[in-house]
Design an enzyme around this catalytic site. Structure first.
Site, PDB file in Angstrom:
ATOM      1  CB  CYS A 161     -10.179 -36.854 -24.744  1.00 26.38           C
ATOM      2  SG  CYS A 161      -8.403 -36.822 -24.995  1.00 26.38           S
ATOM      3  NE  ARG A 185     -14.625 -33.327 -22.876  1.00 26.44           N
ATOM      4  CZ  ARG A 185     -14.466 -32.700 -21.724  1.00 26.44           C
ATOM      5  NH1 ARG A 185     -15.285 -31.722 -21.395  1.00 26.44           N
ATOM      6  NH2 ARG A 185     -13.512 -33.051 -20.898  1.00 26.44           N
ATOM      7  CD1 TRP A 245      -7.728 -30.835 -28.962  1.00 31.52           C
ATOM      8  CD2 TRP A 245      -6.329 -30.843 -27.224  1.00 31.52           C
ATOM      9  NE1 TRP A 245      -6.984 -29.693 -29.019  1.00 31.52           N
ATOM     10  CE2 TRP A 245      -6.122 -29.668 -27.970  1.00 31.52           C
ATOM     11  CE3 TRP A 245      -5.550 -31.069 -26.092  1.00 31.52           C
ATOM     12  CZ2 TRP A 245      -5.187 -28.724 -27.621  1.00 31.52           C
ATOM     13  CZ3 TRP A 245      -4.611 -30.125 -25.739  1.00 31.52           C
ATOM     14  CH2 TRP A 245      -4.436 -28.953 -26.492  1.00 31.52           C
ATOM     15  CG  ASN A 248     -10.590 -36.199 -20.615  1.00 30.61           C
ATOM     16  OD1 ASN A 248      -9.611 -35.624 -21.051  1.00 30.61           O
ATOM     17  ND2 ASN A 248     -11.568 -35.580 -19.992  1.00 30.61           N
ATOM     18  N   GLY A 249      -7.397 -37.392 -19.816  1.00 24.30           N
ATOM     19  CA  GLY A 249      -6.534 -36.999 -18.698  1.00 24.30           C
ATOM     20  C   GLY A 249      -5.083 -37.288 -19.034  1.00 24.30           C
ATOM     21  CD  GLU A 304      -4.512 -10.795 -25.602  1.00 22.57           C
ATOM     22  OE1 GLU A 304      -3.860 -10.426 -26.584  1.00 22.57           O
ATOM     23  OE2 GLU A 304      -5.400 -11.665 -25.680  1.00 22.57           O
ATOM     24  CE  LYS A 350      -8.342 -11.241 -27.046  1.00 19.59           C
ATOM     25  NZ  LYS A 350      -7.543 -12.202 -27.497  1.00 19.59           N
ATOM     26  CD  GLU A 388      -8.770 -10.689 -31.188  1.00 22.86           C
ATOM     27  OE1 GLU A 388      -8.084 -11.447 -31.866  1.00 22.86           O
ATOM     28  OE2 GLU A 388      -8.950 -10.874 -29.960  1.00 22.86           O
ATOM     29  CG  HIS A 398       6.430  10.730 -26.075  1.00 24.41           C
ATOM     30  ND1 HIS A 398       7.177  11.887 -25.992  1.00 24.41           N
ATOM     31  CD2 HIS A 398       6.851   9.942 -25.052  1.00 24.41           C
ATOM     32  CE1 HIS A 398       8.031  11.789 -24.983  1.00 24.41           C
ATOM     33  NE2 HIS A 398       7.839  10.624 -24.391  1.00 24.41           N
ATOM     34  CE  LYS A 401      -9.081 -20.381 -31.329  1.00 20.02           C
ATOM     35  NZ  LYS A 401      -8.834 -19.203 -30.484  1.00 20.02           N
TER      36      LYS A 401
HETATM   37  C1  G6P Z   1      -5.627 -15.233 -35.432  1.00 18.37           C
HETATM   38  C2  G6P Z   1      -6.532 -15.415 -34.233  1.00 18.37           C
HETATM   39  C3  G6P Z   1      -5.894 -14.813 -32.990  1.00 18.37           C
HETATM   40  C4  G6P Z   1      -4.510 -15.406 -32.785  1.00 18.37           C
HETATM   41  C5  G6P Z   1      -3.637 -15.271 -34.019  1.00 18.37           C
HETATM   42  C6  G6P Z   1      -2.391 -16.119 -33.911  1.00 18.37           C
HETATM   43  O1  G6P Z   1      -5.545 -13.881 -35.739  1.00 18.37           O
HETATM   44  O2  G6P Z   1      -7.781 -14.811 -34.473  1.00 18.37           O
HETATM   45  O3  G6P Z   1      -6.693 -15.058 -31.867  1.00 18.37           O
HETATM   46  O4  G6P Z   1      -3.899 -14.790 -31.689  1.00 18.37           O
HETATM   47  O5  G6P Z   1      -4.329 -15.751 -35.180  1.00 18.37           O
HETATM   48  O6  G6P Z   1      -2.777 -17.452 -33.887  1.00 18.37           O
HETATM   49  P1  G6P Z   1      -1.923 -18.627 -33.294  1.00 18.37           P
HETATM   50  O7  G6P Z   1      -2.774 -19.848 -33.526  1.00 18.37           O
HETATM   51  O8  G6P Z   1      -0.656 -18.681 -34.082  1.00 18.37           O
HETATM   52  O9  G6P Z   1      -1.691 -18.348 -31.864  1.00 18.37           O
END
Ligand code: G6P
Length: 613
Positions: free
Chosen positions: A2, A27, A74, A100-101, A486, A490, A493, A509, A608
């Site tokens: 927060c 935050r 948050w 916050n905490g 992953e 990254k 992306e 293969h 996002k």
């Molecule tokens: C979008 C984001 C990714 C994320 C995916 C799933 O593609 O750009 O970074 O992994 O959605 O999102 P979620 O909020 O369900 O983890």
């Protein structure tokens, strides 16, 4: 996580507080509120939503006052709504608090205070603190500073708090433990905030409070600090050197890098209060009622998208390895449309950072309609998926702003480890000694992640070498296969370089046809697991002149001789390697993207939170 901001001085507090909250909104942004002390009263305004919603709520109202506290939330305890928003009042409405905490012993304290007649309005852990202080103040014949000090000695957990009192028109009280709090010292005025972001435009003189310190801030008087054990502390005033822009990202050039560096903390937060290595307890409060269900589960189906799906793959290895439950990991978008076989004895685990991904939400609804038990692993409290599931465990990664997920992934894996351990214990599928071995190693993971971050400079140099490559291959086996996926995700992306993750043995293969002197191959070749096998895979790449960047365990010698570049990570148990080995891959993608001048935090075409199909 927060945001906290508070002010005492000569200026009108309200607009200043709103401005401060806007700077802290990264935050947390599910609800916001302020309390202003004036005319021996505390006036409070709060609302669900963003700081802008709070601004609209108070627009046109005359709220005169030069002392106030403000908060952007948050949510951790209690859904994001107006009642759970801070500030929280004492029953007498003479005291108000922002926090916050997480107060870990809040349930016990709440019970005691309820028995003593205190009425709780919200579901938050924070409200416990203000009633506790009020109770001590009323019954123990002490002043407000002492009441706060006594209360803090009874509280277990993390806190940054600020308190105002209707009876003290010239006093702000603050304290901190584990959550940050900065005091800004102006000319005849003081500011308090979670970080220096909202302070820097008013003063460069700041005091960072240390754990278990109480700040007593009186109008037009020197700042006084003491510990919760009553030791006086001389304030150490520091000069802020950062400019406003960098401060907004906590001193980092991008949110993504900041979030990568937050992982020792966010992994720690995701296990905090859930594990007791000494007495062997793993307790995930949100799913504790489903332990029995795990004991008899015939299958676990994990659904998610993007990075969350990769976390799910790690979950597959974990649940099958230690809890001996068959697991299927599904792209939510495929699962929802392929008429899957779902039984009532199935547990469906939905993983989502945002908790809003449309495909994952639809998969949850489908599985629910077929009678399965649905558990969520979400980062955003009160999100749609968190609400649609029967129960769940939140990751405590804090708001993730960079679009490419980093700290949310490692927090998801942390929660999956805890879930798998809980299930394994309940089902009796691992020996006591192995169980305790895992628990004790778990505690060392934040430190090992911190150590992995120390390779940053070396990774930057590797990034400089490969920034113009058009393709990358990422290889891993076992627990490191999802890590390879992953790592490749990254890179694509944020740098727009084509990258593929592959199980190392599958390379022969197909992808092996791509390997030549222009193909960088990132191999996660940590000790244990299939180490010898992956050494052979590296040999196969070398024989075709591929260039190897290897992530290895500290002290490795065999891979070092073969690889062109090596990045060392600390040794850990095989099941924790994904948490540590992911770090260098995030940094590699980050540096390559920056060197290619890409918009790291907001990559093209991505969002996002994907709330459409
Ligand atoms: C979008 C984001 C990714 C994320 C995916 C799933 O593609 O750009 O970074 O992994 O959605 O999102 P979620 O909020 O369900 O983890």
């Amino acid at each position: 996580m927060c945001g906290i901001f508070a002010y005492i001085g000569q200026r009108e507090a309200t607009s200043l507080l709103i401005k401060g909250l806007l700077r802290l909104e990264y935050r947390g942004y599910d609800s916001a509120g302020i309390a202003i002390q004036a005319n021996n009263e505390v006036q409070t305004f709060k609302t669900r939503g963003k700081v802008a919603d709070l601004g609209r709520l108070i627009d046109g109202k005359t709220i005169a006052g030069t002392l106030g506290i403000a908060h952007t939330r948050w949510a951790t305890h209690g859904e994001p709504n107006t009642i759970n928003a801070h500030p929280h009042w004492s029953n007498s409405k003479r005291l108000a608090i922002i926090h916050n905490g997480i107060i870990e012993n809040y349930a016990i304290l709440k019970k005691e205070l309820s028995n003593r007649g205190y009425v709780f309005e919200s579901e938050t852990d924070t409200e416990v603190m203000i009633h506790l202080i009020d109770d001590i103040l009323t019954n123990e014949n002490v002043d407000i500073v002492e009441a706060l000090r006594i209360a803090l000695n009874q509280v277990i957990g993390a806190y940054a708090i600020v308190i105002v009192s209707a009876d003290h028109p010239d006093l702000l009280l603050a304290a901190k433990k584990s959550s940050p709090l900065v005091v800004g010292i102006g000319n005849g005025e003081y500011f308090l905030a979670s970080d220096a972001t909202p302070i820097v435009e008013y003063t460069k003189n700041v005091v960072y409070l240390e754990d278990e310190e109480i700040a007593i801030i009186r109008r037009n008087q020197e700042l006084e600090i003491k510990t919760i054990r009553n030791q006086p502390i001389t304030p150490y005033v520091q000069k802020l050197e950062m400019n406003l822009q960098t401060l907004e990202k906590g001193g980092f050039p991008h949110f993504m890098l900041k979030e990568i560096y937050e992982q020792p903390r966010s992994i720690g937060d995701s296990m905090r209060g859930r594990v007791s290595p000494k007495d062997g307890i793993v307790a995930l409060g949100g799913i504790i009622d489903y332990e029995q269900k795990f004991a008899s589960a015939s299958r676990i189906i994990i659904v998610g998208c993007g990075t969350s799906w990769h976390a799910g793959l790690v979950g597959e290895y974990l649940f099958e390895d230690i809890a001996r439950i068959p697991v299927e990991v599904e792209y939510a978008s495929e699962f929802r449309y392929r008429n899957p076989v779902i039984n009532e004895s199935d547990i469906v685990v939905a993983i989502s950072q945002s908790g809003e991904t449309a495909d994952t939400l639809a998969a949850v609804e489908l599985a629910k309609s077929r009678g399965a038990t649905i558990l969520g692993i979400c980062n955003v409290v009160g999100s749609s998926i968190a609400r649609a599931t029967h129960a769940g465990s939140y990751t405590h990664a804090g708001p993730e702003i960079g679009v490419a997920s980093t700290k949310a992934f490692t927090a998801q894996v942390t929660v999956l480890v805890l879930m798998a351990l809980m299930a394994a214990n309940k089902r009796g599928t691992i020996s006591k000694s192995r169980y305790y071995e895992i628990l004790s190693e778990l505690a060392s993971i934040p430190g090992k992640v911190q150590k992995a971050l120390e390779s940053n400079d070396k990774i930057l140099k590797i990034a400089e070498t490969f920034k113009n490559s058009s393709n990358f291959l990422y290889l891993g086996r076992g627990y490191n296969f999802p890590v390879a996926l992953e790592g490749a995700l990254k890179l694509k992306e944020i740098s727009y370089i084509h990258a593929e993750g592959y199980p190392a043995a599958e390379m022969k293969h197909g992808p092996i046809a791509l390997i030549d002197a222009d193909m960088p191959v990132v191999v996660i070749a940590t000790k244990k697991g299939s180490y010898d096998k992956i050494v052979s895979n590296i040999e196969e790449v070398k024989a075709r002149k591929g260039r190897i960047i290897a992530v290895v365990t500290e002290g490795d010698t065999a891979v070092k001789h073969l690889a062109d570049y090596v990045i060392e990570i600390p040794e850990t148990d095989e099941i924790f390697v994904p948490l540590v080995a992911t770090i260098p891959l995030q940094l590699l993608a980050y540096h390559i993207a920056v060197l290619r001048d890409c918009n790291v935090d907001q990559p093209r075409n991505l969002a996002k939170s994907v709330t459409v199909e």
